[in-house]
Structures are given as C-alpha cells and as structure tokens.
Design an enzyme around this catalytic site. Structure first.
Site, PDB file in Angstrom:
ATOM      1  N   ASN A  17      12.968  91.095 -71.467  1.00 32.53           N
ATOM      2  CA  ASN A  17      13.866  90.440 -70.522  1.00 32.53           C
ATOM      3  C   ASN A  17      13.200  89.129 -70.089  1.00 32.53           C
ATOM      4  O   ASN A  17      12.278  89.141 -69.277  1.00 32.53           O
ATOM      5  CB  ASN A  17      14.091  91.374 -69.317  1.00 32.53           C
ATOM      6  CG  ASN A  17      14.955  90.745 -68.247  1.00 32.53           C
ATOM      7  OD1 ASN A  17      15.560  89.687 -68.461  1.00 32.53           O
ATOM      8  ND2 ASN A  17      15.013  91.375 -67.078  1.00 32.53           N
ATOM      9  N   TRP A  18      13.665  88.040 -70.662  1.00 33.21           N
ATOM     10  CA  TRP A  18      13.041  86.736 -70.370  1.00 33.21           C
ATOM     11  C   TRP A  18      13.425  86.202 -68.989  1.00 33.21           C
ATOM     12  O   TRP A  18      12.858  85.209 -68.538  1.00 33.21           O
ATOM     13  CB  TRP A  18      13.448  85.709 -71.431  1.00 33.21           C
ATOM     14  CG  TRP A  18      12.755  85.867 -72.762  1.00 33.21           C
ATOM     15  CD1 TRP A  18      11.838  86.818 -73.110  1.00 33.21           C
ATOM     16  CD2 TRP A  18      12.912  85.019 -73.908  1.00 33.21           C
ATOM     17  NE1 TRP A  18      11.420  86.614 -74.408  1.00 33.21           N
ATOM     18  CE2 TRP A  18      12.067  85.521 -74.918  1.00 33.21           C
ATOM     19  CE3 TRP A  18      13.699  83.894 -74.184  1.00 33.21           C
ATOM     20  CZ2 TRP A  18      11.980  84.924 -76.179  1.00 33.21           C
ATOM     21  CZ3 TRP A  18      13.617  83.304 -75.443  1.00 33.21           C
ATOM     22  CH2 TRP A  18      12.762  83.813 -76.425  1.00 33.21           C
ATOM     23  N   LYS A  19      14.399  86.808 -68.368  1.00 29.94           N
ATOM     24  CA  LYS A  19      14.898  86.327 -67.059  1.00 29.94           C
ATOM     25  C   LYS A  19      15.239  84.825 -67.169  1.00 29.94           C
ATOM     26  O   LYS A  19      15.761  84.410 -68.191  1.00 29.94           O
ATOM     27  CB  LYS A  19      13.882  86.648 -65.967  1.00 29.94           C
ATOM     28  CG  LYS A  19      13.488  88.135 -65.998  1.00 29.94           C
ATOM     29  CD  LYS A  19      12.738  88.594 -64.805  1.00 29.94           C
ATOM     30  CE  LYS A  19      12.412  90.082 -64.974  1.00 29.94           C
ATOM     31  NZ  LYS A  19      11.763  90.659 -63.823  1.00 29.94           N
ATOM     32  N   HIS A  22      20.626  94.837 -63.157  1.00 31.75           N
ATOM     33  CA  HIS A  22      19.202  94.599 -62.876  1.00 31.75           C
ATOM     34  C   HIS A  22      19.020  94.414 -61.364  1.00 31.75           C
ATOM     35  O   HIS A  22      19.872  93.824 -60.699  1.00 31.75           O
ATOM     36  CB  HIS A  22      18.708  93.358 -63.634  1.00 31.75           C
ATOM     37  CG  HIS A  22      17.215  93.246 -63.615  1.00 31.75           C
ATOM     38  ND1 HIS A  22      16.538  92.777 -62.517  1.00 31.75           N
ATOM     39  CD2 HIS A  22      16.280  93.564 -64.538  1.00 31.75           C
ATOM     40  CE1 HIS A  22      15.231  92.821 -62.778  1.00 31.75           C
ATOM     41  NE2 HIS A  22      15.049  93.290 -64.002  1.00 31.75           N
ATOM     42  N   GLU A  43      17.345  92.418 -59.728  1.00 32.64           N
ATOM     43  CA  GLU A  43      17.395  91.019 -59.272  1.00 32.64           C
ATOM     44  C   GLU A  43      18.842  90.542 -59.111  1.00 32.64           C
ATOM     45  O   GLU A  43      19.118  89.628 -58.330  1.00 32.64           O
ATOM     46  CB  GLU A  43      16.605  90.133 -60.259  1.00 32.64           C
ATOM     47  CG  GLU A  43      15.106  90.349 -60.094  1.00 32.64           C
ATOM     48  CD  GLU A  43      14.280  90.107 -61.340  1.00 32.64           C
ATOM     49  OE1 GLU A  43      14.797  89.528 -62.309  1.00 32.64           O
ATOM     50  OE2 GLU A  43      13.095  90.511 -61.336  1.00 32.64           O
ATOM     51  N   GLU A  70      13.668 101.375 -63.449  1.00 28.25           N
ATOM     52  CA  GLU A  70      12.833 100.256 -63.012  1.00 28.25           C
ATOM     53  C   GLU A  70      12.586 100.341 -61.506  1.00 28.25           C
ATOM     54  O   GLU A  70      13.395  99.813 -60.717  1.00 28.25           O
ATOM     55  CB  GLU A  70      13.529  98.933 -63.325  1.00 28.25           C
ATOM     56  CG  GLU A  70      13.706  98.668 -64.805  1.00 28.25           C
ATOM     57  CD  GLU A  70      13.626  97.176 -65.099  1.00 28.25           C
ATOM     58  OE1 GLU A  70      12.783  96.789 -65.908  1.00 28.25           O
ATOM     59  OE2 GLU A  70      14.385  96.404 -64.498  1.00 28.25           O
ATOM     60  N   GLY A 124       7.458  92.997 -61.587  1.00 30.94           N
ATOM     61  CA  GLY A 124       6.807  91.699 -61.383  1.00 30.94           C
ATOM     62  C   GLY A 124       5.665  91.725 -60.381  1.00 30.94           C
ATOM     63  O   GLY A 124       5.260  90.683 -59.882  1.00 30.94           O
ATOM     64  N   SER A 138       6.260  95.989 -64.637  1.00 32.32           N
ATOM     65  CA  SER A 138       4.868  95.632 -64.938  1.00 32.32           C
ATOM     66  C   SER A 138       4.316  96.356 -66.170  1.00 32.32           C
ATOM     67  O   SER A 138       3.132  96.705 -66.213  1.00 32.32           O
ATOM     68  CB  SER A 138       3.968  95.876 -63.726  1.00 32.32           C
ATOM     69  OG  SER A 138       4.364  95.036 -62.648  1.00 32.32           O
ATOM     70  N   GLY A 190       9.378  92.512 -68.730  1.00 28.51           N
ATOM     71  CA  GLY A 190       9.687  91.202 -68.160  1.00 28.51           C
ATOM     72  C   GLY A 190       8.555  90.223 -68.417  1.00 28.51           C
ATOM     73  O   GLY A 190       8.424  89.656 -69.506  1.00 28.51           O
ATOM     74  N   GLY A 191       7.693  90.048 -67.420  1.00 27.69           N
ATOM     75  CA  GLY A 191       6.605  89.064 -67.483  1.00 27.69           C
ATOM     76  C   GLY A 191       5.826  89.071 -68.791  1.00 27.69           C
ATOM     77  O   GLY A 191       5.580  88.008 -69.381  1.00 27.69           O
TER      78      GLY A 191
HETATM   79  P1  PGA Z   1       8.252  92.950 -65.203  1.00 26.74           P
HETATM   80  O1  PGA Z   1       9.851  92.936 -65.150  1.00 26.74           O
HETATM   81  O2  PGA Z   1       7.857  93.550 -66.543  1.00 26.74           O
HETATM   82  O3  PGA Z   1       7.849  91.538 -65.062  1.00 26.74           O
HETATM   83  O4  PGA Z   1       7.801  93.814 -64.079  1.00 26.74           O
HETATM   84  C1  PGA Z   1      10.604  93.984 -65.676  1.00 26.74           C
HETATM   85  C2  PGA Z   1      12.075  93.723 -65.438  1.00 26.74           C
HETATM   86  O5  PGA Z   1      12.430  93.212 -64.377  1.00 26.74           O
HETATM   87  O6  PGA Z   1      12.920  94.020 -66.295  1.00 26.74           O
END
Ligand code: PGA
Length: 248
Positions: free
Chosen positions: A8-10, A93, A95, A164, A170, A201, A222-223
């Site tokens: 997930n590149w956001k 998600h 976010e 999640e 994050g 994470s 994500g990250g």
């Molecule tokens: P993260 O994000 O790996 O940076 O914690 C995961 C996500 O939000 O899908």
C-alpha cells in the site's frame, strides 16, 4: 491460495518517474518468486502508466466509489479501475475511516467492487484505547457485521480481510505475532474461508512470523513497501519460508 503480499503505497511517491522506478525495482527483484502473489496499490494517478510495465505483479487501488458513473466529483468507479487492469482494491482503510468514511459507505463500496469483479481488501482494526479496554474482538466483530451487511455468501468468495490494528500502523510498533494470532483465530471462526492478512508496521524482519506463527494468509505492507529492497526482502523471506515448509 498463495499468500498475498500487498504493497500500500498510500500517497507516495511524489512523481510518476519515482513510481515507475519503484515498481521496476520491485519487478526485477521478485521475478523468480513463485509461491507468493504480489500486489501493488499505487495512487490512482499512476495506474494508467504502471499497468503497462508488464510483470507478474498484480495491480490494486487504494479506494473506489460505490456508483459506476455520474455526478460524483473526484471519485473513481470500480469499473474504471477494472479498465486499468486492477484486480484488487483496498476498502475501509483506517486512514480513510479517519476522514469520515462510515461502515455504511464501506459496505456499499465492497458490493460495488465485487459487482465490477474486483477483489476488495477490507481493512478492520481497533484503536489503542479500544485495545486497552479489552474491546478488540468486539470492535472487529461490529466492523465485520456492518461492512459485510447483506453480502451474499457467493460474494464472500471474492473478499479478503486485512486485520490492521490502528496503533500498529506506521508506528514501528507492530502487533506481536502471539497477540495477532489470538485475533486471527477469532476472525477465522467468523470468516470461515476468507483469506485474512495482517497489516501494521510489517517489515522484512517480522514478515514470516505472521505467516508461520500467527497463520495469516498474507500481509498488507505500508511504509516498508516504499523501499524496493526492503519490500523485496519481505517477499523473498516469505517465499523462502514456504519453500522450506513444503520440503519438511
Ligand atoms: P504500515 O502501514 O506498514 O506503514 O504500518 C500499513 C497500512 O496502513 O496498510
């Protein structure tokens, strides 16, 4: 089903040039991987270019709308994504929930995505406060109930769930595999055969433990997916574990 590793590149990277570089680096790094399905979810705006960088990586989007067409300024429909060769779409998600997306909206999006023959990756998870109060399982159950309301059982064959925990996203503070496993076992009972991913994470050091120890069917990253070498390591470590697992 092969384990699913979803990037997930956001809202990253900042330019198409960088997006193509990142995609191509991952593509080179994973070209011999056979045991894992790899999905990259870039921002919408890069999908049209990335779809032509032929590879065994599948494409996904980070959201979609619930209507197919019409006066919905700024929205993207599931069939538009399908036309850009997307196979998956992340829905709900945390976010996006933070920006006001409700369970009712998420429910409509899931139905629309499945109708357009996309595979929704529904994200669920508890906050730190809910966890401290011991409400994790109740929160997840409620989200599932509302988000999957009135979905016929056939549709569930196309669904993927990502657990999640919000406090792990994050933060560099992942949910320990032992704790995640308890949640996994609870979700497995409710969700029957639906694949369940872990996200929060996840990185190359802890990736295998979620598959091996906690028994998840994959990861939402994500990250760590923004660094090609790190993401390749995530994929390779899981691939290696699966090869070894088949041998013993
Ligand atoms: P993260 O994000 O790996 O940076 O914690 C995961 C996500 O939000 O899908």
């Amino acid at each position: 089903m092969k384990p699913l590793i979803v990037a997930n590149w956001k809202m990253n990277p900042q330019s198409l040039v960088e997006a193509k570089q990142l995609f191509n680096s991952v593509k080179r790094g994973i070209k011999n991987i056979k045991n894992v399905e790899i999905v990259i979810c870039p921002p919408f705006i890069y999908l049209s270019n990335i779809q032509y960088l032929k590879s065994n990586i599948k494409l996904g989007a980070q959201d979609c709308f619930w209507s197919e067409r019409g006066a919905f300024t700024g929205e993207i429909s599931p069939s538009m994504l399908k036309n850009f060769n997307c196979k998956y779409v992340i829905i709900g998600h945390s976010e996006r929930r933070k920006l006001g997306e409700t369970d009712e909206m998420i429910n409509k999006k899931i139905k629309a995505a499945i109708s357009a023959k996309l595979k929704p990756i529904l994200c669920i998870g508890e906050t730190e406060k809910e966890r401290r109060k011991g409400k994790t399982l109740q929160v997840l159950k409620n989200q599932i109930k509302k988000d999957l309301n009135h979905l016929i059982s056939q549709s569930l064959n196309h669904l993927i769930i990502a657990y999640e925990p919000l406090w792990a996203i994050g933060t560099g503070n992942p949910c320990e595999p032992k704790e995640a496993k308890k949640v996994y076992l609870f979700l497995r009972k409710i969700l029957k055969k639906i694949p369940i991913l872990y996200g929060g994470s996840a990185n190359s050091e802890n990736a295998t433990s979620y598959i091996q120890e906690a028994k998840f069917q994959g990861l939402l990253v994500g990250g760590a997916s923004l660094n090609a070498q790190e993401f390749i390591k995530v994929v390779k470590n899981i691939d290696l574990f699966l090869k070894f697992d088949k041998m013993v």
